[in-house]
Each structure stands twice: as structure tokens, then as C-alpha cells.
Design a protein around this motif. Sequence first.
Motif, PDB file in Angstrom:
ATOM      1  N   MET A 144       0.844  -1.190   0.000  1.00 36.39           N
ATOM      2  CA  MET A 144       0.000   0.000   0.000  1.00 36.39           C
ATOM      3  C   MET A 144       0.890   1.255   0.000  1.00 36.39           C
ATOM      4  O   MET A 144       1.845   1.342   0.756  1.00 36.39           O
ATOM      5  CB  MET A 144      -0.902  -0.019   1.230  1.00 36.39           C
ATOM      6  CG  MET A 144      -1.816   1.157   1.318  1.00 36.39           C
ATOM      7  SD  MET A 144      -2.896   0.997   2.748  1.00 36.39           S
ATOM      8  CE  MET A 144      -4.326   1.728   2.086  1.00 36.39           C
ATOM      9  N   VAL A 145       0.570   2.216  -0.823  1.00 32.28           N
ATOM     10  CA  VAL A 145       1.328   3.449  -0.933  1.00 32.28           C
ATOM     11  C   VAL A 145       0.789   4.476   0.069  1.00 32.28           C
ATOM     12  O   VAL A 145      -0.418   4.622   0.227  1.00 32.28           O
ATOM     13  CB  VAL A 145       1.242   4.011  -2.379  1.00 32.28           C
ATOM     14  CG1 VAL A 145       2.030   5.286  -2.497  1.00 32.28           C
ATOM     15  CG2 VAL A 145       1.754   2.981  -3.368  1.00 32.28           C
ATOM     16  N   ARG A 170       2.368  10.202  -0.689  1.00 29.90           N
ATOM     17  CA  ARG A 170       3.087   9.853  -1.915  1.00 29.90           C
ATOM     18  C   ARG A 170       2.175   9.688  -3.114  1.00 29.90           C
ATOM     19  O   ARG A 170       2.640   9.364  -4.206  1.00 29.90           O
ATOM     20  CB  ARG A 170       3.885   8.578  -1.687  1.00 29.90           C
ATOM     21  CG  ARG A 170       4.892   8.744  -0.564  1.00 29.90           C
ATOM     22  CD  ARG A 170       6.126   7.951  -0.783  1.00 29.90           C
ATOM     23  NE  ARG A 170       7.100   8.279   0.236  1.00 29.90           N
ATOM     24  CZ  ARG A 170       7.707   7.396   0.995  1.00 29.90           C
ATOM     25  NH1 ARG A 170       7.469   6.117   0.833  1.00 29.90           N
ATOM     26  NH2 ARG A 170       8.582   7.782   1.895  1.00 29.90           N
ATOM     27  N   GLN A 171       0.890   9.875  -2.912  1.00 31.71           N
ATOM     28  CA  GLN A 171      -0.061   9.745  -4.025  1.00 31.71           C
ATOM     29  C   GLN A 171      -1.297  10.578  -3.725  1.00 31.71           C
ATOM     30  O   GLN A 171      -1.517  11.016  -2.603  1.00 31.71           O
ATOM     31  CB  GLN A 171      -0.474   8.286  -4.222  1.00 31.71           C
ATOM     32  CG  GLN A 171      -1.331   7.746  -3.090  1.00 31.71           C
ATOM     33  CD  GLN A 171      -1.837   6.341  -3.386  1.00 31.71           C
ATOM     34  OE1 GLN A 171      -1.511   5.768  -4.403  1.00 31.71           O
ATOM     35  NE2 GLN A 171      -2.628   5.806  -2.495  1.00 31.71           N
ATOM     36  N   GLY A 172      -2.100  10.786  -4.738  1.00 32.08           N
ATOM     37  CA  GLY A 172      -3.398  11.417  -4.570  1.00 32.08           C
ATOM     38  C   GLY A 172      -3.360  12.869  -4.147  1.00 32.08           C
ATOM     39  O   GLY A 172      -2.407  13.596  -4.412  1.00 32.08           O
ATOM     40  N   ALA A 179       0.247  18.941  -1.819  1.00 34.49           N
ATOM     41  CA  ALA A 179       0.363  19.715  -0.576  1.00 34.49           C
ATOM     42  C   ALA A 179       1.628  19.336   0.183  1.00 34.49           C
ATOM     43  O   ALA A 179       2.319  20.199   0.737  1.00 34.49           O
ATOM     44  CB  ALA A 179      -0.866  19.509   0.300  1.00 34.49           C
ATOM     45  N   PHE A 180       1.964  18.045   0.218  1.00 35.63           N
ATOM     46  CA  PHE A 180       3.175  17.595   0.902  1.00 35.63           C
ATOM     47  C   PHE A 180       4.408  18.210   0.250  1.00 35.63           C
ATOM     48  O   PHE A 180       5.297  18.710   0.943  1.00 35.63           O
ATOM     49  CB  PHE A 180       3.269  16.068   0.899  1.00 35.63           C
ATOM     50  CG  PHE A 180       4.553  15.558   1.505  1.00 35.63           C
ATOM     51  CD1 PHE A 180       4.689  15.466   2.877  1.00 35.63           C
ATOM     52  CD2 PHE A 180       5.625  15.182   0.702  1.00 35.63           C
ATOM     53  CE1 PHE A 180       5.873  15.004   3.450  1.00 35.63           C
ATOM     54  CE2 PHE A 180       6.805  14.725   1.263  1.00 35.63           C
ATOM     55  CZ  PHE A 180       6.927  14.631   2.637  1.00 35.63           C
ATOM     56  N   GLU A 181       4.503  18.167  -1.067  1.00 34.43           N
ATOM     57  CA  GLU A 181       5.658  18.718  -1.774  1.00 34.43           C
ATOM     58  C   GLU A 181       5.788  20.221  -1.537  1.00 34.43           C
ATOM     59  O   GLU A 181       6.891  20.734  -1.361  1.00 34.43           O
ATOM     60  CB  GLU A 181       5.576  18.406  -3.274  1.00 34.43           C
ATOM     61  CG  GLU A 181       5.808  16.947  -3.606  1.00 34.43           C
ATOM     62  CD  GLU A 181       7.193  16.446  -3.190  1.00 34.43           C
ATOM     63  OE1 GLU A 181       8.178  17.210  -3.284  1.00 34.43           O
ATOM     64  OE2 GLU A 181       7.281  15.284  -2.756  1.00 34.43           O
ATOM     65  N   HIS A 225      -1.700  13.638  10.033  1.00 40.51           N
ATOM     66  CA  HIS A 225      -2.083  14.153   8.717  1.00 40.51           C
ATOM     67  C   HIS A 225      -0.901  14.033   7.760  1.00 40.51           C
ATOM     68  O   HIS A 225       0.216  14.402   8.090  1.00 40.51           O
ATOM     69  CB  HIS A 225      -2.517  15.615   8.840  1.00 40.51           C
ATOM     70  CG  HIS A 225      -3.264  16.106   7.649  1.00 40.51           C
ATOM     71  ND1 HIS A 225      -2.626  16.477   6.491  1.00 40.51           N
ATOM     72  CD2 HIS A 225      -4.584  16.271   7.432  1.00 40.51           C
ATOM     73  CE1 HIS A 225      -3.529  16.873   5.600  1.00 40.51           C
ATOM     74  NE2 HIS A 225      -4.730  16.754   6.150  1.00 40.51           N
ATOM     75  N   PRO A 226      -1.115  13.517   6.563  1.00 39.01           N
ATOM     76  CA  PRO A 226      -0.015  13.269   5.632  1.00 39.01           C
ATOM     77  C   PRO A 226       0.653  14.513   5.072  1.00 39.01           C
ATOM     78  O   PRO A 226       1.815  14.463   4.686  1.00 39.01           O
ATOM     79  CB  PRO A 226      -0.652  12.479   4.496  1.00 39.01           C
ATOM     80  CG  PRO A 226      -2.050  12.231   4.861  1.00 39.01           C
ATOM     81  CD  PRO A 226      -2.385  13.011   6.073  1.00 39.01           C
ATOM     82  N   SER A 227      -0.056  15.646   5.011  1.00 40.01           N
ATOM     83  CA  SER A 227       0.543  16.807   4.352  1.00 40.01           C
ATOM     84  C   SER A 227       0.398  18.109   5.127  1.00 40.01           C
ATOM     85  O   SER A 227       0.836  19.145   4.644  1.00 40.01           O
ATOM     86  CB  SER A 227      -0.081  16.983   2.965  1.00 40.01           C
ATOM     87  OG  SER A 227      -1.475  17.186   3.074  1.00 40.01           O
ATOM     88  N   SER A 228      -0.160  18.088   6.321  1.00 42.79           N
ATOM     89  CA  SER A 228      -0.347  19.312   7.100  1.00 42.79           C
ATOM     90  C   SER A 228       0.995  19.881   7.553  1.00 42.79           C
ATOM     91  O   SER A 228       1.844  19.159   8.076  1.00 42.79           O
ATOM     92  CB  SER A 228      -1.216  19.030   8.323  1.00 42.79           C
ATOM     93  OG  SER A 228      -1.225  20.149   9.187  1.00 42.79           O
TER      94      SER A 228
END
Length: 111
Positions: A1-2, A6-8, A13-15, A60-63
Motif C-alpha cells: 500500500m502506498v 506519496r499519491q493522490g 500539498a506535501f511537496e 495528517h499526511p501533508s499538514s
Amino acid sequence: MVRADRQGQHRTAFEKNKRRILLTQNVCGICGKPVDKTLKAPDPLSPVIDHIVPISKGGHPSSLDNLQLAHWQCNLQKSDKLYASGFKKKPQVIGNRNLPQSLDWSRYRGG
């Protein structure tokens, strides 16, 4: 699982937040030592972006509030543990009864 960062929808926002952190932070959020941003992976002291609360633990993945600069080796040792917040001391309110008695009130004359 990604992973979600790293996706979606969280990838962009993460970058964006990663670039912001690399421009504004200079100290490892885990060990507190300076990070040399000129080092490249796989150097153990190379810069990486760490999730303060790991995604696997509900972070949170990108906060921006959940991301910090870290050394690669510090992030590897931290893994998916939640102890990162223990490195940062929380502000402590000290009551005036705990403060040292610094004034000599015996010479005070009320006016």
C-alpha cells in the motif's frame, strides 16, 4: 500500500510544505542539532521531512503542523513512534509562590 503523502490529493500539498520547511527550518526536530541541507542521501545526516505524528498513527499526511525537518538517521530511528513531542518542552506556568524572593521588603515604605 502506498502512503497518502506519496499519491493522490496529499502529494501536491506535501511537496509544497516540504519546500517551505526546507527554506525556513535549519534544525532537526528530533535531535535539535543543525541540519546541513547540502548533504544528499544516503548520507545519515542528510535532510528529510519527518511526520511528527506518523501517518500510521493517524497523523495528517501533508499538514504543515505535522511536518518537521530532520536528519535521515534521526527519522529512521524514530520510525513510527510518537515520542517526538517529548523532545519539545511545553511552556510551563509558574505561580508567584515558586519565584525566588529577590526583593528586600523590610525597607519598603508604602506611599
